[in-house]
Scaffold this active site. Structure first.
Site, PDB file in Angstrom:
ATOM      1  N   LYS A   1       0.848  -1.206   0.000  1.00  0.00           N
ATOM      2  CA  LYS A   1       0.000   0.000   0.000  1.00  0.00           C
ATOM      3  C   LYS A   1       0.876   1.246   0.000  1.00  0.00           C
ATOM      4  CE  LYS A   1      -0.112   1.889   3.532  1.00  0.00           C
ATOM      5  NZ  LYS A   1       0.040   2.396   4.906  1.00  0.00           N
TER       6      LYS A   1
ATOM      7  N   ASP B   1      -6.170  -0.163   8.830  1.00  0.00           N
ATOM      8  CA  ASP B   1      -5.872  -0.333   7.400  1.00  0.00           C
ATOM      9  C   ASP B   1      -6.401  -1.656   6.856  1.00  0.00           C
ATOM     10  OD1 ASP B   1      -4.516   2.004   7.578  1.00  0.00           O
ATOM     11  OD2 ASP B   1      -2.513   1.159   7.330  1.00  0.00           O
TER      12      ASP B   1
END
Ligand code: ATP
Length: 296
Positions: free
Chosen positions: A15, A146
């Protein structure tokens, strides 16, 4: 029986926070944020392996960064697996998990959350194909703020504490990722951010919902920031040197830190540019982890 037509291995994509605006801590001492996230075509590999030996470890790990990874219950893969068992009532008894750790640990690439998301996709496919996306997302969310974004691994605007997602249609963008080999503790960086005490508004003014090409994306990003860059550089000044170096490279359109660091990224116009830049960086910083990739 394992259905071999279903995937047994999946890429847990890194990410990247293209921008990360962080507010002052709220009453719960959490930091509301706004971030644009995209995902690289590089990552860890998570695999289900048919269980042969009953007493074999649930999770095994190899790969270049395996040393930094816990394989006990604190691993987010096992946290996700236990939660999956609890929610579905299904005992995962036909497989063990193998992780090939290709991403540096504690690096701002969300590797642990990505691994958890990857194993959830594999478990759903093999054990509970009727489990809804919403239920899978709720399980992922228990692994951390997340969790949901790394489960879907799609370009998105993240708000709240990172768990409120608006998916965005953005052009794929070539990039170079470079990690100088510094493990950057997320709590330490947030602690330093609070001590520095500079809190700007977190709403981006740029219209990320209507980006049509890389130029447009880079223009919009130039009005944004990573608020964790200053505290990360304060704790690890070497990160500042990498960012300055990256910004000065001819292929770099924009250089920035991802998350709480220490991975820095450079956005480029073409994959050929990204590869050329990566080759030079590997020569210049042989101890660093460097990858040319495409973010999408
Ligand atoms: P973020 O950007 O979400 O802060 P990060 O890239 O900085 O993530 P991770 O690599 O996910 O951080 O690891 C943070 C910590 O989580 C590690 O120090 C490690 O102890 C723990 N951890 C738990 N599960 C994993 C996993 N599967 N892979 C890596 N670290 C894990």
């Amino acid at each position: 029986m394992t259905d071999i037509s279903l995937p047994l291995t999946i890429l847990a994509r890194a990410k990247i926070n293209l921008y990360l605006h962080v507010a002052a801590p709220d009453a719960k001492n959490y930091h509301p944020l706004q971030s644009l996230v995209m995902f690289a075509d590089v990552g860890d590999e998570v695999a289900l392996r048919p269980k042969n030996v009953p007493q074999e470890a649930r999770l095994t790990c190899d790969g270049p960064f395996a040393d930094g990874v816990p394989t006990d219950d604190s691993n987010l893969i096992l946290k996700a697996l236990r939660r999956f068992e609890m929610v579905t009532g299904i005992n995962i008894d036909r497989h063990d998990i193998h992780l090939t750790k290709n991403l540096p640990v504690a690096s701002g690439l969300g590797g642990g959350s990505a691994d958890a998301g990857a194993v959830l996709h594999l478990l759903r496919a093999q054990y509970a194909p009727d489990l809804t996306d919403a239920a899978l997302e709720a399980i992922a969310a228990t692994t951390g703020a997340d969790g949901a974004m790394c489960l879907w691994a799609e370009s998105a605007l993240a708000e709240g504490y990172g768990e409120r997602l608006t998916k965005l249609s953005l052009p794929a963008v070539p990039a170079v990722l470079i990690n100088p080999g510094i493990a950057c503790s997320t709590p330490d960086v947030y602690g330093q951010y609070d001590r520095l005490g500079q809190f700007d508004p977190i709403e981006a003014s740029a219209p990320f919902r209507s980006i049509i090409n890389i130029d447009h994306l880079i223009d919009a990003l130039s009005e944004t920031r990573n608020d964790l860059e200053a505290p990360a550089v304060h704790l690890h000044p070497q990160i500042g040197d990498f960012l300055t170096g990256l910004s000065g490279e001819p292929e770099t359109r924009l250089a920035r830190l991802s998350g709480s660091g220490a991975t820095c990224f450079a956005l480029c116009d073409t994959l050929a540019d990204a590869k050329r830049l990566a080759e030079r960086l590997i020569e210049k910083y042989p101890q660093s982890w460097v990858r040319a990739c495409t973010l999408s």
